[in-house]
Design a protein around this motif. Sequence first.
Motif, PDB file in Angstrom:
ATOM      1  N   LEU A  50      13.687   6.686   6.385  1.00 18.61           N
ATOM      2  CA  LEU A  50      12.295   7.031   6.113  1.00 18.61           C
ATOM      3  C   LEU A  50      11.670   7.840   7.245  1.00 18.61           C
ATOM      4  N   GLU A  51      11.941   7.460   8.472  1.00 18.23           N
ATOM      5  CA  GLU A  51      11.334   8.144   9.609  1.00 18.23           C
ATOM      6  C   GLU A  51      11.849   9.569   9.819  1.00 18.23           C
ATOM      7  N   LYS A  52      12.976   9.907   9.207  1.00 20.81           N
ATOM      8  CA  LYS A  52      13.578  11.237   9.390  1.00 20.81           C
ATOM      9  C   LYS A  52      13.553  12.108   8.136  1.00 20.81           C
ATOM     10  N   THR A  53      13.178  11.550   7.006  1.00 19.67           N
ATOM     11  CA  THR A  53      13.216  12.325   5.768  1.00 19.67           C
ATOM     12  C   THR A  53      12.042  13.289   5.675  1.00 19.67           C
ATOM     13  N   LYS A  54      12.266  14.376   4.981  1.00 19.51           N
ATOM     14  CA  LYS A  54      11.191  15.323   4.675  1.00 19.51           C
ATOM     15  C   LYS A  54      10.659  15.084   3.270  1.00 19.51           C
ATOM     16  N   GLU A  55      11.310  14.171   2.558  1.00 23.05           N
ATOM     17  CA  GLU A  55      10.878  13.807   1.211  1.00 23.05           C
ATOM     18  C   GLU A  55       9.572  13.018   1.281  1.00 23.05           C
ATOM     19  N   THR A  56       8.753  13.118   0.265  1.00 20.49           N
ATOM     20  CA  THR A  56       7.535  12.322   0.191  1.00 20.49           C
ATOM     21  C   THR A  56       7.899  10.969  -0.414  1.00 20.49           C
ATOM     22  N   PRO A  57       7.689   9.883   0.328  1.00 23.04           N
ATOM     23  CA  PRO A  57       8.047   8.566  -0.217  1.00 23.04           C
ATOM     24  C   PRO A  57       7.068   8.127  -1.304  1.00 23.04           C
ATOM     25  N   LEU A  58       7.571   7.362  -2.241  1.00 26.26           N
ATOM     26  CA  LEU A  58       6.765   6.759  -3.294  1.00 26.26           C
ATOM     27  C   LEU A  58       6.522   5.309  -2.904  1.00 26.26           C
ATOM     28  N   ARG A  59       5.313   4.807  -3.115  1.00 30.70           N
ATOM     29  CA  ARG A  59       4.976   3.451  -2.671  1.00 30.70           C
ATOM     30  C   ARG A  59       4.166   2.748  -3.742  1.00 30.70           C
ATOM     31  N   LYS A  60       4.432   1.450  -3.888  1.00 31.95           N
ATOM     32  CA  LYS A  60       3.676   0.644  -4.834  1.00 31.95           C
ATOM     33  C   LYS A  60       3.583  -0.777  -4.303  1.00 31.95           C
ATOM     34  N   GLU A  61       2.465  -1.429  -4.582  1.00 32.99           N
ATOM     35  CA  GLU A  61       2.268  -2.816  -4.169  1.00 32.99           C
ATOM     36  C   GLU A  61       2.396  -3.741  -5.356  1.00 32.99           C
ATOM     37  N   PHE A  62       2.888  -4.947  -5.065  1.00 33.56           N
ATOM     38  CA  PHE A  62       3.089  -5.972  -6.076  1.00 33.56           C
ATOM     39  C   PHE A  62       2.546  -7.294  -5.556  1.00 33.56           C
ATOM     40  N   GLU A  63       2.354  -8.226  -6.465  1.00 37.84           N
ATOM     41  CA  GLU A  63       1.960  -9.575  -6.079  1.00 37.84           C
ATOM     42  C   GLU A  63       3.028 -10.161  -5.159  1.00 37.84           C
ATOM     43  N   PHE A  64       2.577 -10.878  -4.116  1.00 37.51           N
ATOM     44  CA  PHE A  64       3.530 -11.483  -3.181  1.00 37.51           C
ATOM     45  C   PHE A  64       4.055 -12.780  -3.780  1.00 37.51           C
ATOM     46  N   SER A  65       5.056 -12.639  -4.640  1.00 35.42           N
ATOM     47  CA  SER A  65       5.641 -13.779  -5.357  1.00 35.42           C
ATOM     48  C   SER A  65       7.017 -13.371  -5.860  1.00 35.42           C
ATOM     49  N   ASP A  66       7.760 -14.344  -6.375  1.00 38.40           N
ATOM     50  CA  ASP A  66       9.058 -14.014  -6.965  1.00 38.40           C
ATOM     51  C   ASP A  66       8.894 -13.114  -8.191  1.00 38.40           C
ATOM     52  N   GLU A  67       7.785 -13.267  -8.906  1.00 37.78           N
ATOM     53  CA  GLU A  67       7.513 -12.369 -10.034  1.00 37.78           C
ATOM     54  C   GLU A  67       7.285 -10.945  -9.537  1.00 37.78           C
ATOM     55  N   GLY A  68       6.591 -10.819  -8.400  1.00 42.41           N
ATOM     56  CA  GLY A  68       6.384  -9.501  -7.798  1.00 42.41           C
ATOM     57  C   GLY A  68       7.698  -8.853  -7.399  1.00 42.41           C
ATOM     58  N   ILE A  69       8.634  -9.649  -6.917  1.00 39.86           N
ATOM     59  CA  ILE A  69       9.960  -9.125  -6.565  1.00 39.86           C
ATOM     60  C   ILE A  69      10.656  -8.577  -7.810  1.00 39.86           C
ATOM     61  N   ALA A  70      10.573  -9.309  -8.900  1.00 40.51           N
ATOM     62  CA  ALA A  70      11.185  -8.849 -10.160  1.00 40.51           C
ATOM     63  C   ALA A  70      10.544  -7.541 -10.623  1.00 40.51           C
ATOM     64  N   GLU A  71       9.225  -7.429 -10.491  1.00 39.40           N
ATOM     65  CA  GLU A  71       8.529  -6.192 -10.868  1.00 39.40           C
ATOM     66  C   GLU A  71       8.922  -5.042  -9.944  1.00 39.40           C
ATOM     67  N   ALA A  72       9.066  -5.326  -8.654  1.00 37.16           N
ATOM     68  CA  ALA A  72       9.489  -4.299  -7.702  1.00 37.16           C
ATOM     69  C   ALA A  72      10.899  -3.808  -8.031  1.00 37.16           C
ATOM     70  N   ASP A  73      11.764  -4.703  -8.447  1.00 31.50           N
ATOM     71  CA  ASP A  73      13.126  -4.337  -8.832  1.00 31.50           C
ATOM     72  C   ASP A  73      13.100  -3.362 -10.006  1.00 31.50           C
ATOM     73  N   VAL A  74      12.293  -3.638 -11.001  1.00 32.07           N
ATOM     74  CA  VAL A  74      12.168  -2.747 -12.159  1.00 32.07           C
ATOM     75  C   VAL A  74      11.611  -1.395 -11.723  1.00 32.07           C
ATOM     76  N   TRP A  75      10.562  -1.428 -10.904  1.00 26.72           N
ATOM     77  CA  TRP A  75       9.941  -0.191 -10.425  1.00 26.72           C
ATOM     78  C   TRP A  75      10.929   0.648  -9.624  1.00 26.72           C
ATOM     79  N   LEU A  76      11.678   0.021  -8.721  1.00 34.12           N
ATOM     80  CA  LEU A  76      12.655   0.759  -7.917  1.00 34.12           C
ATOM     81  C   LEU A  76      13.746   1.376  -8.791  1.00 34.12           C
ATOM     82  N   THR A  77      14.183   0.663  -9.806  1.00 34.28           N
ATOM     83  CA  THR A  77      15.179   1.208 -10.735  1.00 34.28           C
ATOM     84  C   THR A  77      14.628   2.458 -11.424  1.00 34.28           C
ATOM     85  N   GLU A  78      13.371   2.403 -11.847  1.00 29.51           N
ATOM     86  CA  GLU A  78      12.732   3.569 -12.478  1.00 29.51           C
ATOM     87  C   GLU A  78      12.626   4.736 -11.502  1.00 29.51           C
TER      88      GLU A  78
END
Length: 88
Positions: A50-78
């Motif tokens: 991340l610190e060396k890339t010229k790409e624009t990173p994509l970022r999203k926030e989720f609930e701090f819970s195991d459900e949020g982790i599952a949602e983050a997994d889906v989002w990262l796959t997309e």
Amino acid sequence: MEGITLYSILYYEKSIFKGSYRGMNFRIYKEGDADNKVLAAVAWKGPFILEKTKETPLRKEFEFSDEGIAEADVWLTEQQRILCPETS
């Protein structure tokens, strides 16, 4: 993300999970204070960290819970399909 197992929410209390998946790099980590915690996920096209890339990173926030982790997994796959369609 196929083949990657994300840790339970307790891991993210003190640690950052960094990895790569089919050409996409990512981070998952806790952000905020004790009363307002969120799970943040950041994705960008590799191969650089991340610190060396010229790409624009994509970022999203989720609930701090195991459900949020599952949602983050889906989002990262997309995001991997968007950022690196040639490897999907």
